[in-house]
Design an enzyme around this catalytic site. Structure first.
Site, PDB file in Angstrom:
ATOM      1  N   ASP A 205      14.516   5.628   0.011  1.00  0.00           N
ATOM      2  CA  ASP A 205      14.412   5.468   1.563  1.00  0.00           C
ATOM      3  C   ASP A 205      14.872   3.906   1.533  1.00  0.00           C
ATOM      4  O   ASP A 205      14.892   3.238   2.420  1.00  0.00           O
ATOM      5  CB  ASP A 205      13.939   5.712   1.960  1.00  0.00           C
ATOM      6  CG  ASP A 205      12.046   5.324   2.058  1.00  0.00           C
ATOM      7  OD1 ASP A 205      12.008   5.661   0.505  1.00  0.00           O
ATOM      8  OD2 ASP A 205      11.305   5.050   2.653  1.00  0.00           O
ATOM      9  N   HIS A 206      15.280   3.877   0.420  1.00  0.00           N
ATOM     10  CA  HIS A 206      15.109   2.073   0.551  1.00  0.00           C
ATOM     11  C   HIS A 206      16.834   1.604  -0.538  1.00  0.00           C
ATOM     12  O   HIS A 206      17.101   0.163  -0.158  1.00  0.00           O
ATOM     13  CB  HIS A 206      14.343   0.914  -0.147  1.00  0.00           C
ATOM     14  CG  HIS A 206      12.443   1.712   0.966  1.00  0.00           C
ATOM     15  ND1 HIS A 206      12.370   0.467   1.524  1.00  0.00           N
ATOM     16  CD2 HIS A 206      12.288   1.930   0.801  1.00  0.00           C
ATOM     17  CE1 HIS A 206      11.378   1.097   2.498  1.00  0.00           C
ATOM     18  NE2 HIS A 206      11.141   2.419   2.057  1.00  0.00           N
TER      19      HIS A 206
ATOM     20  N   HIS B  99       8.340  -0.164   7.359  1.00  0.00           N
ATOM     21  CA  HIS B  99       8.798   1.722   8.497  1.00  0.00           C
ATOM     22  C   HIS B  99       8.562   1.734   9.587  1.00  0.00           C
ATOM     23  O   HIS B  99       7.698   0.539   9.691  1.00  0.00           O
ATOM     24  CB  HIS B  99       7.897   2.902   7.693  1.00  0.00           C
ATOM     25  CG  HIS B  99       8.486   3.394   6.665  1.00  0.00           C
ATOM     26  ND1 HIS B  99       9.330   4.727   6.431  1.00  0.00           N
ATOM     27  CD2 HIS B  99       8.848   2.489   5.102  1.00  0.00           C
ATOM     28  CE1 HIS B  99       9.909   4.792   5.134  1.00  0.00           C
ATOM     29  NE2 HIS B  99       9.632   3.736   4.476  1.00  0.00           N
TER      30      HIS B  99
ATOM     31  N   HIS C 228      11.940  -2.254  -3.343  1.00  0.00           N
ATOM     32  CA  HIS C 228      11.331  -1.589  -4.175  1.00  0.00           C
ATOM     33  C   HIS C 228      13.030   0.021  -4.664  1.00  0.00           C
ATOM     34  O   HIS C 228      13.599  -0.094  -3.680  1.00  0.00           O
ATOM     35  CB  HIS C 228      10.487  -0.664  -3.957  1.00  0.00           C
ATOM     36  CG  HIS C 228       9.957   0.143  -2.555  1.00  0.00           C
ATOM     37  ND1 HIS C 228      10.361  -0.412  -1.474  1.00  0.00           N
ATOM     38  CD2 HIS C 228       9.451   1.362  -2.673  1.00  0.00           C
ATOM     39  CE1 HIS C 228       9.912   0.598  -1.083  1.00  0.00           C
ATOM     40  NE2 HIS C 228       9.589   1.715  -1.401  1.00  0.00           N
TER      41      HIS C 228
ATOM     42  N   ASP D 141       6.816  -1.595   1.493  1.00  0.00           N
ATOM     43  CA  ASP D 141       6.342  -0.202   1.827  1.00  0.00           C
ATOM     44  C   ASP D 141       4.790  -1.015   1.394  1.00  0.00           C
ATOM     45  O   ASP D 141       4.154   0.187   0.532  1.00  0.00           O
ATOM     46  CB  ASP D 141       6.730   0.567   0.997  1.00  0.00           C
ATOM     47  CG  ASP D 141       7.811   2.087   1.525  1.00  0.00           C
ATOM     48  OD1 ASP D 141       8.362   0.540   2.330  1.00  0.00           O
ATOM     49  OD2 ASP D 141       7.835   2.224   2.013  1.00  0.00           O
TER      50      ASP D 141
ATOM     51  N   HIS E 152      12.861   3.602  -4.210  1.00  0.00           N
ATOM     52  CA  HIS E 152      12.985   4.207  -3.643  1.00  0.00           C
ATOM     53  C   HIS E 152      13.728   4.562  -2.793  1.00  0.00           C
ATOM     54  O   HIS E 152      14.414   3.722  -2.210  1.00  0.00           O
ATOM     55  CB  HIS E 152      11.924   4.697  -2.649  1.00  0.00           C
ATOM     56  CG  HIS E 152      10.684   5.060  -3.456  1.00  0.00           C
ATOM     57  ND1 HIS E 152       8.929   4.829  -2.839  1.00  0.00           N
ATOM     58  CD2 HIS E 152      10.025   5.828  -4.158  1.00  0.00           C
ATOM     59  CE1 HIS E 152       7.756   5.101  -3.483  1.00  0.00           C
ATOM     60  NE2 HIS E 152       8.557   5.651  -4.736  1.00  0.00           N
TER      61      HIS E 152
ATOM     62  N   HIS F 206       2.255   0.258  -3.919  1.00  0.00           N
ATOM     63  CA  HIS F 206       3.124   1.722  -3.498  1.00  0.00           C
ATOM     64  C   HIS F 206       3.457   1.866  -4.757  1.00  0.00           C
ATOM     65  O   HIS F 206       3.691   2.766  -5.188  1.00  0.00           O
ATOM     66  CB  HIS F 206       3.700   1.220  -2.475  1.00  0.00           C
ATOM     67  CG  HIS F 206       4.649   2.142  -2.327  1.00  0.00           C
ATOM     68  ND1 HIS F 206       4.275   3.534  -1.053  1.00  0.00           N
ATOM     69  CD2 HIS F 206       5.811   2.485  -1.852  1.00  0.00           C
ATOM     70  CE1 HIS F 206       5.245   4.335  -1.609  1.00  0.00           C
ATOM     71  NE2 HIS F 206       5.927   3.675  -0.956  1.00  0.00           N
TER      72      HIS F 206
HETATM   73 FE    FE Z   1       9.534   3.845   2.342  1.00  0.00          FE
HETATM   74 ZN    ZN Z   2       8.343   3.349  -0.375  1.00  0.00          ZN
END
Ligand code: FE
Ligand code: ZN
Length: 241
Positions: free
Chosen positions: A60-61, A171, A56, A133, A58, A114
């Protein structure tokens, strides 16, 4: 033929996943959000990278994608539905598409909840699931864009995968998920076994993932929710936990 999955810890509590096809040596990295440790991990494994897979959009990915792509000159695969907000894609995929990695193939599963455009990749040759996620060990992603109904349907699809599937999530949230899970399902024996295992793993400084899909089905309160209303209820309690 086997697909192996190795976690690469990045950022605060994220995991990127290094996938390798044992037959051909073809390699992919999932959600490379921090280029330096990922490039180092790949170089340590022989320096081959064929593909970046994205679950996805985001940051942090995705934050390391451009640098990793430039370093290895590899393809980037992500959801067609989110092409407008992902790094530039070479291959845009949707539910049911097959992504070749060497002689193996990863199946694309749409898992909104998400985020709207979230996808997971399932490699039967592991079996390995890259759950981003959507599904965490003993937890699930927050409903940032999707509804409880969408998340329920997404989790139902994942729960139908083989029990020996290794769940490779985005995560290291398992310890706090475990604390919450015990509050909603205190008498669940499978959950207690998993919590003890997680505490041991974390105390030894080891990742708590991948977990097994059969364990998640027995212990994860979001997979145990029997309908959309109970999932919404558990999700709400977790958000306030
Ligand atoms: Fe994440
Ligand atoms: Zn995420």
């Amino acid at each position: 033929m086997t697909i192996s999955a190795q976690s690469v810890p990045i950022l605060k509590d994220n995991y990127a996943w290094l996938l390798k096809d044992s037959e051909t040596g073809a390699t992919a990295i999932v959600d490379p959000a921090d280029a330096k440790p990922i490039i180092a991990a790949i170089e340590a494994q022989g320096g081959r990278l064929d593909m970046i897979l994205l679950t996805h959009h985001h940051a942090d990915h995705t934050a390391g994608v451009d640098e990793v792509r430039a370093h290895f000159n590899c393809k980037v695969v992500g959801a067609a539905a989110d092409a407008h907000r992902l790094p530039k894609l070479d291959v845009a995929v949707k539910e049911g598409d097959m992504v070749p990695l060497g002689n193996a193939k990863g199946q694309v599963i749409d898992t909104p909840g998400h985020t709207r455009g979230q996808i997971n990749f399932f490699f039967p040759e592991g079996p390995v699931l890259l759950s981003g996620d959507t599904l965490f060990s003993l937890g699930c992603g927050r409903l940032i864009e999707g509804t409880a109904g969408e998340m329920f349907e997404s989790l139902r699809k994942l729960a139908a995968l083989p029990g020996d599937t290794k769940v490779c999530c985005g995560h290291e949230y398992t310890e706090s998920n475990a604390k919450f899970a015990l509050t909603v399902d205190p008498d669940n024996a499978a959950l207690k076994v998993r919590v003890a295992e997680v505490q041991k793993q974390r105390a030894a400084g080891k990742p708590s993932v991948p977990s097994l899909m059969s364990d998640e089905c027995a212990a994860n309160p979001f997979l145990l929710a029997k309908d959309v209303a109970s999932l919404a209820d558990v999700r709400g309690k977790k958000d306030r936990f």
